[in-house]
Write a protein that holds these residues in place. Structure first.
Motif, PDB file in Angstrom:
ATOM      1  N   VAL A 140     -62.450 -17.360  21.375  1.00 17.56           N
ATOM      2  CA  VAL A 140     -63.121 -16.934  22.145  1.00 17.56           C
ATOM      3  C   VAL A 140     -64.328 -15.416  20.884  1.00 17.56           C
ATOM      4  O   VAL A 140     -63.116 -14.905  20.370  1.00 17.56           O
ATOM      5  CB  VAL A 140     -63.437 -15.917  23.499  1.00 17.56           C
ATOM      6  CG1 VAL A 140     -64.911 -15.286  24.123  1.00 17.56           C
ATOM      7  CG2 VAL A 140     -63.461 -16.760  24.749  1.00 17.56           C
TER       8      VAL A 140
ATOM      9  N   THR B 253     -67.445 -13.367  19.556  1.00 18.14           N
ATOM     10  CA  THR B 253     -68.680 -12.708  20.047  1.00 18.14           C
ATOM     11  C   THR B 253     -69.882 -12.703  18.242  1.00 18.14           C
ATOM     12  O   THR B 253     -69.059 -11.693  17.493  1.00 18.14           O
ATOM     13  CB  THR B 253     -68.780 -10.766  20.352  1.00 18.14           C
ATOM     14  OG1 THR B 253     -67.683 -10.997  21.919  1.00 18.14           O
ATOM     15  CG2 THR B 253     -70.043 -10.001  20.360  1.00 18.14           C
TER      16      THR B 253
ATOM     17  N   GLY C 261     -72.746 -10.595  17.093  1.00 17.24           N
ATOM     18  CA  GLY C 261     -73.256  -9.695  17.188  1.00 17.24           C
ATOM     19  C   GLY C 261     -74.236  -9.168  16.224  1.00 17.24           C
ATOM     20  O   GLY C 261     -74.452 -10.097  15.296  1.00 17.24           O
TER      21      GLY C 261
ATOM     22  N   PRO D  90     -77.742 -10.929  21.569  1.00 17.18           N
ATOM     23  CA  PRO D  90     -76.160 -11.615  21.673  1.00 17.18           C
ATOM     24  C   PRO D  90     -75.917 -12.694  22.123  1.00 17.18           C
ATOM     25  O   PRO D  90     -76.073 -12.463  23.398  1.00 17.18           O
ATOM     26  CB  PRO D  90     -75.489 -10.003  21.716  1.00 17.18           C
ATOM     27  CG  PRO D  90     -77.283  -9.416  23.161  1.00 17.18           C
ATOM     28  CD  PRO D  90     -77.909  -9.940  23.106  1.00 17.18           C
ATOM     29  N   ALA D  91     -73.993 -13.244  21.888  1.00 17.24           N
ATOM     30  CA  ALA D  91     -73.894 -14.248  22.567  1.00 17.24           C
ATOM     31  C   ALA D  91     -71.833 -13.702  22.531  1.00 17.24           C
ATOM     32  O   ALA D  91     -72.018 -13.539  21.965  1.00 17.24           O
ATOM     33  CB  ALA D  91     -74.510 -15.453  22.058  1.00 17.24           C
ATOM     34  N   THR D  92     -71.786 -14.691  23.663  1.00 15.73           N
ATOM     35  CA  THR D  92     -70.479 -15.043  23.719  1.00 15.73           C
ATOM     36  C   THR D  92     -70.204 -16.461  23.269  1.00 15.73           C
ATOM     37  O   THR D  92     -70.831 -17.179  23.720  1.00 15.73           O
ATOM     38  CB  THR D  92     -69.301 -14.359  24.817  1.00 15.73           C
ATOM     39  OG1 THR D  92     -69.638 -13.142  25.262  1.00 15.73           O
ATOM     40  CG2 THR D  92     -67.573 -14.848  24.292  1.00 15.73           C
TER      41      THR D  92
ATOM     42  N   ASN E  27     -68.340 -19.558  23.028  1.00 20.10           N
ATOM     43  CA  ASN E  27     -66.423 -20.165  23.355  1.00 20.10           C
ATOM     44  C   ASN E  27     -66.004 -21.365  22.124  1.00 20.10           C
ATOM     45  O   ASN E  27     -66.787 -22.396  22.382  1.00 20.10           O
ATOM     46  CB  ASN E  27     -66.044 -20.791  24.669  1.00 20.10           C
ATOM     47  CG  ASN E  27     -65.874 -19.736  25.627  1.00 20.10           C
ATOM     48  OD1 ASN E  27     -64.910 -18.681  25.464  1.00 20.10           O
ATOM     49  ND2 ASN E  27     -67.472 -19.045  26.014  1.00 20.10           N
TER      50      ASN E  27
END
Length: 85
Positions: free
Chosen positions: A9, A11, A13, A54-56, A58
């Motif tokens: 995972v 992030t 930014g 923004p995003a996560t 996986n």
């Protein structure tokens, strides 16, 4: 006991609303436990290919386990590249 595998995972930014592209490994990654090895390949991500800050993100892959694979704690690395558009 057995460990449950989980996706990596990350992030992403930066300036909100900007787009980005994701590049995953094209070749399998080797993971090791002492002298024992396995490979992880066919990497996938969610989101797949691109996203908006923004995003996560996986990242997962297919673990290639040998017929007589030794038990152990296997570790290794792989590269994920994020480019702002």
């Amino acid at each position: 006991g057995a460990n449950s595998p989980t996706a990596g995972v990350f992030t992403v930014g930066g300036a909100a609303g900007y787009g980005f592209s994701i590049t995953l490994p094209g070749a399998p990654a080797t993971i090791t436990s002492g002298a024992n090895t396995m490979t992880v390949g066919t990497f996938t991500s969610t989101p797949s290919g691109s996203g908006t800050v923004p995003a996560t993100v996986n990242v997962g892959g297919t673990l290639n386990v040998g017929a007589a694979q030794a038990a152990g704690s296997y570790t290794g690395t792989y590269a994920v590249t994020v480019n702002y558009n």
